[in-house]
Design a protein around this motif. Sequence first.
Motif, mmCIF file in Angstrom:
data_model
loop_
_atom_site.group_PDB
_atom_site.id
_atom_site.type_symbol
_atom_site.label_atom_id
_atom_site.label_comp_id
_atom_site.label_asym_id
_atom_site.label_seq_id
_atom_site.Cartn_x
_atom_site.Cartn_y
_atom_site.Cartn_z
ATOM 1 N N THR A 9 0.984 -1.198 -0.030
ATOM 2 C CA THR A 9 -0.068 -0.053 0.172
ATOM 3 C C THR A 9 0.862 1.267 0.125
ATOM 4 O O THR A 9 1.860 1.326 0.810
ATOM 5 C CB THR A 9 -0.973 0.045 1.175
ATOM 6 N N LYS A 50 -7.152 -1.546 -7.129
ATOM 7 C CA LYS A 50 -8.182 -0.275 -7.164
ATOM 8 C C LYS A 50 -8.093 0.321 -8.322
ATOM 9 O O LYS A 50 -8.207 1.336 -8.495
ATOM 10 C CB LYS A 50 -7.791 0.628 -5.717
ATOM 11 N N TYR A 51 -7.646 -0.394 -9.159
ATOM 12 C CA TYR A 51 -7.510 0.137 -10.880
ATOM 13 C C TYR A 51 -8.932 0.701 -11.251
ATOM 14 O O TYR A 51 -9.978 0.073 -11.058
ATOM 15 C CB TYR A 51 -7.056 -1.027 -11.612
ATOM 16 N N ASP A 52 -8.845 1.692 -11.699
ATOM 17 C CA ASP A 52 -9.889 2.527 -12.414
ATOM 18 C C ASP A 52 -9.685 3.046 -13.653
ATOM 19 O O ASP A 52 -9.171 4.063 -13.892
ATOM 20 C CB ASP A 52 -10.365 3.599 -11.281
ATOM 21 N N GLY A 59 -4.885 3.474 -8.508
ATOM 22 C CA GLY A 59 -5.130 3.183 -6.901
ATOM 23 C C GLY A 59 -3.744 3.497 -6.121
ATOM 24 O O GLY A 59 -3.062 3.853 -6.374
ATOM 25 N N LYS A 61 -2.918 0.601 -4.426
ATOM 26 C CA LYS A 61 -2.365 -0.620 -3.736
ATOM 27 C C LYS A 61 -1.866 -1.467 -4.892
ATOM 28 O O LYS A 61 -2.418 -1.417 -5.915
ATOM 29 C CB LYS A 61 -3.633 -1.343 -2.968
ATOM 30 N N GLN A 194 -10.681 -8.532 -2.989
ATOM 31 C CA GLN A 194 -10.521 -7.441 -2.168
ATOM 32 C C GLN A 194 -9.807 -7.766 -0.992
ATOM 33 O O GLN A 194 -8.671 -7.712 -0.650
ATOM 34 C CB GLN A 194 -11.776 -6.888 -1.696
#
Length: 194
Positions: A9, A50-52, A59, A61, A194
């Motif tokens: 993280t 946390k890919y967007d 993200g 992490k 997750q």
Amino acid sequence: MMKYYIDITLLPGPEIPLYFLWEKVYQQLHLAFVENQEEGKIRVGVAFPKYDKEKLHLGNKLRLLATDSEILRKLNLDMALARLVDYVHITQIREVPEKIDGYAFFKRIQLKSSNERLIRRRAKRQGISYEQAASYFEGRKENYSIAPFIHIKSHSTGKRYRLIIEREDTVIASSEAVFSTYGLSNRSTVPLFQ
């Protein structure tokens, strides 16, 4: 099948933005991967939980996955990321949960050069004027990607470039677990959870 993982993280602060941390962390991971490669490939895949794509965001992490816990242990992440200890949190090696959300390929996208660069290159190689070379590429559309990226500095040339990372979801796990020295692959999947 990937059975073990480590989460990293990234912990940005007011003076250390997230994009800067990604560059520093990934540079060190790439070096660790290079040290553990066999014939240009490694047995560690990466995932970005946390890919967007819509927000062009990786993200904060990074997940490293492997078929064997010893492969992850050999990376010696505490040593590789020692200079960033205040800005990263590294978990212990854990087992991948039985219930997962699916699989994905995290792959590198390499775009063709910009028209400007192609024109300069053609002029130099062909020994012609810039204008002559430009006429050759007239009407050519440039390729762009809207996928998130990390800046990486080449150790051989010293130049920075974009490591563009695309996620492609699938419901089927691949049988192989072979990745580039960036932990990316367009043939080997990693589990999503997750």
